[in-house]
Design a protein around this motif. Structure first.
Motif, PDB file in Angstrom:
ATOM      1  N   ARG A   1       0.184   5.326  -1.495  1.00  0.00           N
ATOM      2  CA  ARG A   1      -0.293   5.477  -0.106  1.00  0.00           C
ATOM      3  C   ARG A   1      -1.476   6.442  -0.047  1.00  0.00           C
ATOM      4  O   ARG A   1      -2.479   6.177   0.634  1.00  0.00           O
TER       5      ARG A   1
ATOM      6  N   GLY B   1       0.805  -1.213   0.000  1.00  0.00           N
ATOM      7  CA  GLY B   1       0.000   0.000   0.000  1.00  0.00           C
ATOM      8  C   GLY B   1       0.838   1.262   0.000  1.00  0.00           C
ATOM      9  O   GLY B   1       0.395   2.309   0.474  1.00  0.00           O
ATOM     10  N   GLY B   2       2.059   1.164  -0.549  1.00  0.00           N
ATOM     11  CA  GLY B   2       2.956   2.310  -0.580  1.00  0.00           C
ATOM     12  C   GLY B   2       3.667   2.569   0.729  1.00  0.00           C
ATOM     13  O   GLY B   2       4.474   3.487   0.833  1.00  0.00           O
ATOM     14  N   ASN B   3       3.382   1.743   1.726  1.00  0.00           N
ATOM     15  CA  ASN B   3       3.919   1.947   3.068  1.00  0.00           C
ATOM     16  C   ASN B   3       5.056   0.960   3.334  1.00  0.00           C
ATOM     17  O   ASN B   3       4.864  -0.096   3.920  1.00  0.00           O
TER      18      ASN B   3
ATOM     19  N   SER C   1       5.464   5.581  -4.427  1.00  0.00           N
ATOM     20  CA  SER C   1       4.948   4.998  -3.183  1.00  0.00           C
ATOM     21  C   SER C   1       4.062   5.985  -2.439  1.00  0.00           C
ATOM     22  O   SER C   1       3.038   5.606  -1.854  1.00  0.00           O
ATOM     23  N   LYS C   2       4.439   7.270  -2.459  1.00  0.00           N
ATOM     24  CA  LYS C   2       3.605   8.299  -1.824  1.00  0.00           C
ATOM     25  C   LYS C   2       2.232   8.375  -2.472  1.00  0.00           C
ATOM     26  O   LYS C   2       1.209   8.494  -1.795  1.00  0.00           O
TER      27      LYS C   2
ATOM     28  N   ASP D   1      -2.138   4.366  10.241  1.00  0.00           N
ATOM     29  CA  ASP D   1      -2.227   3.051   9.594  1.00  0.00           C
ATOM     30  C   ASP D   1      -1.754   3.112   8.146  1.00  0.00           C
ATOM     31  O   ASP D   1      -1.231   2.138   7.611  1.00  0.00           O
ATOM     32  N   ALA D   2      -1.962   4.276   7.512  1.00  0.00           N
ATOM     33  CA  ALA D   2      -1.559   4.426   6.117  1.00  0.00           C
ATOM     34  C   ALA D   2      -0.068   4.699   5.974  1.00  0.00           C
ATOM     35  O   ALA D   2       0.446   4.716   4.848  1.00  0.00           O
ATOM     36  N   GLY D   3       0.631   4.924   7.091  1.00  0.00           N
ATOM     37  CA  GLY D   3       2.070   5.109   7.025  1.00  0.00           C
ATOM     38  C   GLY D   3       2.563   6.523   7.215  1.00  0.00           C
ATOM     39  O   GLY D   3       3.768   6.774   7.129  1.00  0.00           O
ATOM     40  N   TYR D   4       1.655   7.471   7.491  1.00  0.00           N
ATOM     41  CA  TYR D   4       2.084   8.836   7.771  1.00  0.00           C
ATOM     42  C   TYR D   4       2.556   8.912   9.219  1.00  0.00           C
ATOM     43  O   TYR D   4       1.891   8.388  10.114  1.00  0.00           O
TER      44      TYR D   4
ATOM     45  N   GLN E   1      -4.446   4.750  -1.596  1.00  0.00           N
ATOM     46  CA  GLN E   1      -4.949   3.716  -0.691  1.00  0.00           C
ATOM     47  C   GLN E   1      -5.857   4.333   0.366  1.00  0.00           C
ATOM     48  O   GLN E   1      -6.900   3.778   0.710  1.00  0.00           O
ATOM     49  N   LEU E   2      -5.461   5.493   0.862  1.00  0.00           N
ATOM     50  CA  LEU E   2      -6.280   6.179   1.859  1.00  0.00           C
ATOM     51  C   LEU E   2      -7.604   6.625   1.258  1.00  0.00           C
ATOM     52  O   LEU E   2      -8.666   6.431   1.864  1.00  0.00           O
TER      53      LEU E   2
END
Length: 264
Positions: free
Chosen positions: A216, A178-180, A212-213, A238-241, A219-220
């Motif tokens: 992500r 998911g880009g994360n 990837s950004k 959860d999305a990686g931020y 995905q959000l």
């Protein structure tokens, strides 16, 4: 790829926006390359100029106004949002290619199109002239979809799309995560970082980190969060931020609005 990546654009509300937006799937042979065909058109009641916001989605699109099919454009990978002020009336048809598909089919360096759109006849002249001839006089997605299917399937039969397997493996890793992911540790694609950067530049249009950004961010969007749920549930973690300020800054860059305004 389409099972892992479903690019989302902001919803159009006919009553509010006085415009409509629709998507249609391509035929089965084209699904590894074309995500969808789309139509954006004004409603008869449109009383003022309409500004269409395109958010970063990792794709390359072809598009044209049905009244001017000879003026086709190609829009490359975007690292940020783009706004199009549209005159009344308008009726645009588009072809959204999945990441890496357009360069694979037409041997176009994706980096030359990043954050810009260009006349298609300056990028792939044969495609521009061929498409113009088959779509002229057609105005509805239901009419154009089978015509586009037939034309693009014919092109596909004449080509041997070439995409480096190392790039495909890297894309698969990014999409599954998911880009994360930590690129230095997790993106092991059997190729040096410099070579991988070159592959991403040609086929995607930017670096693995930037792609990837976008993944992500998309995905959000695909989870259809609300502004309240993001604040309460901290979905952005959860999305990686890594914090709220990082999330808001990146969201605004790619969407054009802060999440509190963009999300319901």
């Amino acid at each position: 790829m389409r099972q892992l990546f479903k690019p989302v654009q902001p919803a159009i509300h006919p009553e509010r926006d006085q415009a409509s937006y629709a998507e249609q799937l391509p035929s089965l042979p084209l699904m590894p390359y074309v995500y969808c065909y789309w139509q954006l058109s004004s409603l008869p009641a449109l009383s003022q100029p309409f500004v269409y916001r395109v958010v970063a989605d990792g794709c390359i699109d072809l598009f044209f106004h049905t009244r001017q099919p000879e003026a086709m454009y190609v829009m490359g990978f975007s690292t940020t949002y783009t706004e199009f002020p549209l005159d009344n009336p308008f009726n645009y048809i588009g072809v959204r290619f999945l990441p890496a598909a357009f360069p694979s089919l037409f041997r176009v360096d994706a980096a030359s199109l990043t954050d810009r759109f260009e006349p298609l006849d300056a990028v792939v002249p044969a495609l521009a002239s061929g498409l113009t001839s088959v779509v002229a006089g057609l105005h509805d997605l239901s009419e154009l979809s089978p015509v586009l299917d037939q034309y693009l399937t014919t092109i596909l039969a004449q080509k041997t799309p070439a995409t480096d397997n190392r790039l495909l493996h890297a894309l698969d890793l990014i999409l599954h995560a998911g880009g994360n992911l930590r690129l230095e540790r997790d993106l092991q694609a059997g190729v040096s970082p410099r070579q991988l950067r070159r592959l991403f530049d040609f086929y995607i249009g930017d670096t693995p980190k930037t792609f990837s950004k976008v993944v992500r961010f998309q995905q959000l969007l695909h989870t259809i969060p609300t502004a309240d749920s993001l604040r309460a549930g901290k979905t952005f973690y959860d999305a990686g931020y890594y914090d709220q300020a990082h999330f808001i800054k990146e969201f605004k860059t790619m969407y054009g609005l802060p999440p509190t305004i963009a999300l319901p």
